[in-house]
Scaffold this motif. Structure first.
Motif, mmCIF file in Angstrom:
data_model
loop_
_atom_site.group_PDB
_atom_site.id
_atom_site.type_symbol
_atom_site.label_atom_id
_atom_site.label_comp_id
_atom_site.label_asym_id
_atom_site.label_seq_id
_atom_site.Cartn_x
_atom_site.Cartn_y
_atom_site.Cartn_z
ATOM 1 N N ASP A 55 0.842 -1.198 0.000
ATOM 2 C CA ASP A 55 0.000 0.000 0.000
ATOM 3 C C ASP A 55 0.880 1.252 0.000
ATOM 4 O O ASP A 55 1.750 1.420 0.866
ATOM 5 N N PRO A 56 0.675 2.158 -0.951
ATOM 6 C CA PRO A 56 1.564 3.335 -1.059
ATOM 7 C C PRO A 56 1.475 4.290 0.131
ATOM 8 O O PRO A 56 2.486 4.851 0.552
ATOM 9 N N LEU A 57 0.288 4.487 0.685
ATOM 10 C CA LEU A 57 0.156 5.416 1.812
ATOM 11 C C LEU A 57 0.889 4.906 3.049
ATOM 12 O O LEU A 57 1.585 5.664 3.738
ATOM 13 N N LEU A 58 0.762 3.614 3.328
ATOM 14 C CA LEU A 58 1.474 3.034 4.460
ATOM 15 C C LEU A 58 2.984 3.092 4.238
ATOM 16 O O LEU A 58 3.751 3.345 5.174
ATOM 17 N N SER A 59 3.390 2.876 3.012
ATOM 18 C CA SER A 59 4.824 2.913 2.704
ATOM 19 C C SER A 59 5.391 4.320 2.914
ATOM 20 O O SER A 59 6.484 4.488 3.476
ATOM 21 N N ILE A 60 4.635 5.334 2.493
ATOM 22 C CA ILE A 60 5.093 6.711 2.659
ATOM 23 C C ILE A 60 5.206 7.065 4.137
ATOM 24 O O ILE A 60 6.204 7.640 4.589
ATOM 25 N N PHE A 61 4.175 6.710 4.918
ATOM 26 C CA PHE A 61 4.189 7.064 6.332
ATOM 27 C C PHE A 61 5.264 6.287 7.085
ATOM 28 O O PHE A 61 5.902 6.819 8.005
ATOM 29 N N HIS A 62 5.487 5.042 6.684
ATOM 30 C CA HIS A 62 6.536 4.239 7.320
ATOM 31 C C HIS A 62 7.907 4.846 7.039
ATOM 32 O O HIS A 62 8.766 4.927 7.934
ATOM 33 N N MET A 63 8.119 5.300 5.816
ATOM 34 C CA MET A 63 9.391 5.936 5.478
ATOM 35 C C MET A 63 9.557 7.247 6.229
ATOM 36 O O MET A 63 10.668 7.582 6.688
ATOM 37 N N PHE A 64 8.480 7.996 6.390
ATOM 38 C CA PHE A 64 8.518 9.231 7.159
ATOM 39 C C PHE A 64 8.968 8.941 8.596
ATOM 40 O O PHE A 64 9.778 9.685 9.163
ATOM 41 N N GLY A 65 8.470 7.876 9.173
ATOM 42 C CA GLY A 65 8.891 7.492 10.513
ATOM 43 C C GLY A 65 10.362 7.125 10.565
ATOM 44 O O GLY A 65 11.077 7.498 11.500
ATOM 45 N N GLU A 66 10.808 6.407 9.563
ATOM 46 C CA GLU A 66 12.221 6.015 9.519
ATOM 47 C C GLU A 66 13.136 7.240 9.442
ATOM 48 O O GLU A 66 14.167 7.320 10.122
ATOM 49 N N LEU A 67 12.759 8.214 8.634
ATOM 50 C CA LEU A 67 13.581 9.413 8.461
ATOM 51 C C LEU A 67 13.632 10.253 9.732
ATOM 52 O O LEU A 67 14.568 11.026 9.935
ATOM 53 N N ASN A 68 12.613 10.123 10.578
ATOM 54 C CA ASN A 68 12.548 10.912 11.801
ATOM 55 C C ASN A 68 12.801 10.080 13.054
ATOM 56 O O ASN A 68 12.499 10.519 14.170
ATOM 57 N N ASP A 69 13.358 8.882 12.875
ATOM 58 C CA ASP A 69 13.678 8.002 13.997
ATOM 59 C C ASP A 69 12.463 7.703 14.863
ATOM 60 O O ASP A 69 12.533 7.686 16.095
ATOM 61 N N LEU A 70 11.322 7.471 14.216
ATOM 62 C CA LEU A 70 10.091 7.151 14.931
ATOM 63 C C LEU A 70 9.658 5.732 14.586
ATOM 64 O O LEU A 70 9.521 5.390 13.410
ATOM 65 N N PRO A 71 9.460 4.881 15.580
ATOM 66 C CA PRO A 71 8.996 3.518 15.309
ATOM 67 C C PRO A 71 7.547 3.525 14.842
ATOM 68 O O PRO A 71 6.667 4.061 15.528
ATOM 69 N N VAL A 72 7.292 2.961 13.670
ATOM 70 C CA VAL A 72 5.943 2.933 13.111
ATOM 71 C C VAL A 72 5.541 1.492 12.832
ATOM 72 O O VAL A 72 6.223 0.780 12.092
ATOM 73 N N SER A 73 4.444 1.054 13.445
ATOM 74 C CA SER A 73 3.867 -0.249 13.116
ATOM 75 C C SER A 73 2.635 -0.002 12.264
ATOM 76 O O SER A 73 1.885 0.945 12.506
ATOM 77 N N THR A 74 2.420 -0.822 11.249
ATOM 78 C CA THR A 74 1.328 -0.579 10.307
ATOM 79 C C THR A 74 0.296 -1.692 10.351
ATOM 80 O O THR A 74 0.608 -2.856 10.613
ATOM 81 N N SER A 75 -0.943 -1.310 10.106
ATOM 82 C CA SER A 75 -2.061 -2.248 10.011
ATOM 83 C C SER A 75 -2.956 -1.809 8.872
ATOM 84 O O SER A 75 -2.994 -0.631 8.514
ATOM 85 N N LEU A 76 -3.694 -2.762 8.312
ATOM 86 C CA LEU A 76 -4.595 -2.456 7.212
ATOM 87 C C LEU A 76 -5.896 -3.219 7.418
ATOM 88 O O LEU A 76 -5.880 -4.403 7.775
ATOM 89 N N ALA A 77 -7.013 -2.538 7.230
ATOM 90 C CA ALA A 77 -8.325 -3.165 7.399
ATOM 91 C C ALA A 77 -9.217 -2.806 6.225
ATOM 92 O O ALA A 77 -9.262 -1.651 5.802
ATOM 93 N N ILE A 78 -9.914 -3.806 5.694
ATOM 94 C CA ILE A 78 -10.848 -3.613 4.591
ATOM 95 C C ILE A 78 -12.223 -4.056 5.073
ATOM 96 O O ILE A 78 -12.409 -5.209 5.473
ATOM 97 N N MET A 79 -13.178 -3.144 5.075
ATOM 98 C CA MET A 79 -14.502 -3.451 5.627
ATOM 99 C C MET A 79 -15.531 -2.476 5.082
ATOM 100 O O MET A 79 -15.176 -1.454 4.485
ATOM 101 N N PRO A 80 -16.817 -2.764 5.282
ATOM 102 C CA PRO A 80 -17.860 -1.838 4.823
ATOM 103 C C PRO A 80 -17.750 -0.490 5.528
ATOM 104 O O PRO A 80 -17.245 -0.395 6.643
ATOM 105 N N TYR A 81 -18.275 0.535 4.887
ATOM 106 C CA TYR A 81 -18.186 1.888 5.412
ATOM 107 C C TYR A 81 -18.753 1.999 6.824
ATOM 108 O O TYR A 81 -18.174 2.675 7.687
#
Length: 414
Positions: free
Chosen positions: A72-98
């Motif tokens: 997922d591109p959005l998770l990848s961008i935010f994860h990289m942002f965390g890496e550049l700022n020395d922030l630990p980022v754990s990611t999750s993804l959920a697909i469900m009805p609105y």
């Protein structure tokens, strides 16, 4: 995404010496971030939500959620942002009805013991009436800006726009969450506010009282632990005065000073019921005992910070530094929203932090907010008001803030 990056940067601990200060520990949910705890460590849990529709492609995505989390591109961008700022980022993804999105955010925060849910919101396409002399009737209709959330929430559900749907999602999180919630509102008015790359934000906090405003004050104190951030905290009071006056508190870190607000509205209009697209938030009615407890808590927390003697030997150094960057004052006015906006407008690049204040409301701002809307010829503000409350909406109407953070404490017994 820009909202998350901006606020994550704000709450990031600037120094390693955060030992004894009760400060920000972050756990971001639903593209989220900050919080308060006894540890300075910032932990971000980023939750990516994808709406499940009846399309075949959406069904196929739901079966491949375990794979999508890595692509997922959005998770990848935010994860990289965390890496550049020395922030630990754990990611999750959920697909469900609105209809299940808001519950999933609240449940995710509960399961991960998150202390704060941070949500982003690009304001719905705000409409303003063009009152210029040469404007035709067509030109005086609402003017709408592109809202990227149209892509995520679509416009196929009857006559409800994507902005209304996203507002309902946010209000669902506010209503179901059992932890603190912070909503970063992006007004999208950078040219008007003069905000640009670099520099530092000045934070403005209008303190009216109530559990949400107390949380907002705590949050501002935490942000000011960063030496690049300073703030103005004003305790607002609605009072009929011939000449509204600002009274500076005689504290060790604030000089006594008096300012005069030179305006008073000639009249106040009562807010009349209007047709709304969806019902407002409903919370349990407060009784006299609850209100007294809340008022007492307001006085205690304001005194704890505004009247604190910075020369106390037992005060933690980070807390002393944070309070030295905050200018505390009192302001009484018959039109407190106008007075607060005028004070915030003194700063070129200001981040407004306010409580949502849907529970234990100290002042009723409906009539004054209606006056503000009429003065600025704004239409379609009801969705905004029902989502972020009267006080935060008052800062949206004139567009004086480069960003607004709206906080709500969990709806629990005091």
């Amino acid at each position: 995404m820009p909202c998350m990056m901006a606020l994550t940067q704000l709450v990031r601990p600037p120094v390693s010496d955060f030992s004894s200060f009760t400060t920000v520990s972050m756990c971001a949910t639903s593209d989220t971030t900050p919080l308060k705890h006894k540890t300075p460590e910032v932990n971000i849990s980023a939750l990516r939500l994808i709406e499940l529709s009846d399309r075949t492609s959406a069904v196929m995505k739901s079966s491949a959620a375990d794979t999508l989390i890595y692509t997922d591109p959005l998770l990848s961008i935010f994860h990289m942002f965390g890496e550049l700022n020395d922030l630990p980022v754990s990611t999750s993804l959920a697909i469900m009805p609105y209809d299940d999105l808001a519950h999933n955010v609240a449940d995710h925060a509960k399961r991960n013991a998150s202390q704060l849910i941070l949500l982003p919101w690009l304001l719905p396409s705000a409409g303003y009436v063009d009152a210029s002399e040469g404007a035709t009737s067509t030109q005086r209709q609402q003017k709408f800006d592109h809202n990227p959330f149209e892509v995520f929430f679509g416009t196929s559900r009857g006559d409800k726009s994507a902005s209304v749907l996203h507002s309902q999602f946010i209000r669902g999180v506010f209503g179901q969450s059992e932890t603190d919630v912070a909503l970063f509102v992006d007004p999208g008015n950078y040219p008007k506010t003069g905000a640009g790359p670099g520099g530092s934000h000045h934070i403005f906090l209008p303190f009216f009282g109530g559990p949400d405003d107390r949380l907002a004050l705590e949050f501002v104190v935490q942000l000011c632990a960063n030496p690049k951030i300073n703030a103005t905290a004003v305790k607002m009071e609605k009072r009929e005065l011939e000449h509204p006056v600002v009274e500076r508190l005689p504290t060790a870190h604030s000089d006594i000073k008096t300012d005069t607000i030179s305006f008073v509205l000639p009249h106040q209009h009562e807010l009349t019921p209007s047709t709304i697209e969806f019902p407002d938030s409903v919370y349990e009615q407060s009784n006299t005992h609850m209100r007294l407890l809340s008022d007492t808590a307001d006085s205690m927390i304001w005194s704890r910070y505004a009247s604190r003697d910075l020369s106390e030997s037992d005060m933690p150094a980070p807390l002393r530094a944070a309070l030295s960057r905050i200018d505390f004052s009192n302001l009484a006015s018959p039109v407190p929203l106008h007075a607060a906006i005028q004070r915030a407008s003194m700063y070129k690049r200001v981040l407004v932090v306010a409580g949502r204040s849907k529970r234990l409301v100290v002042e009723d701002h409906h009539a004054e907010l209606k006056d503000l809307v009429e003065e600025h010829r704004m239409v379609g503000h009801e969705v905004i008001r029902k989502t972020i409350g009267n006080v935060a909406t008052a800062f949206v109407v004139p567009g004086c803030a480069s960003g607004i953070v709206v906080l709500q404490s969990p709806n629990v017994a005091m």
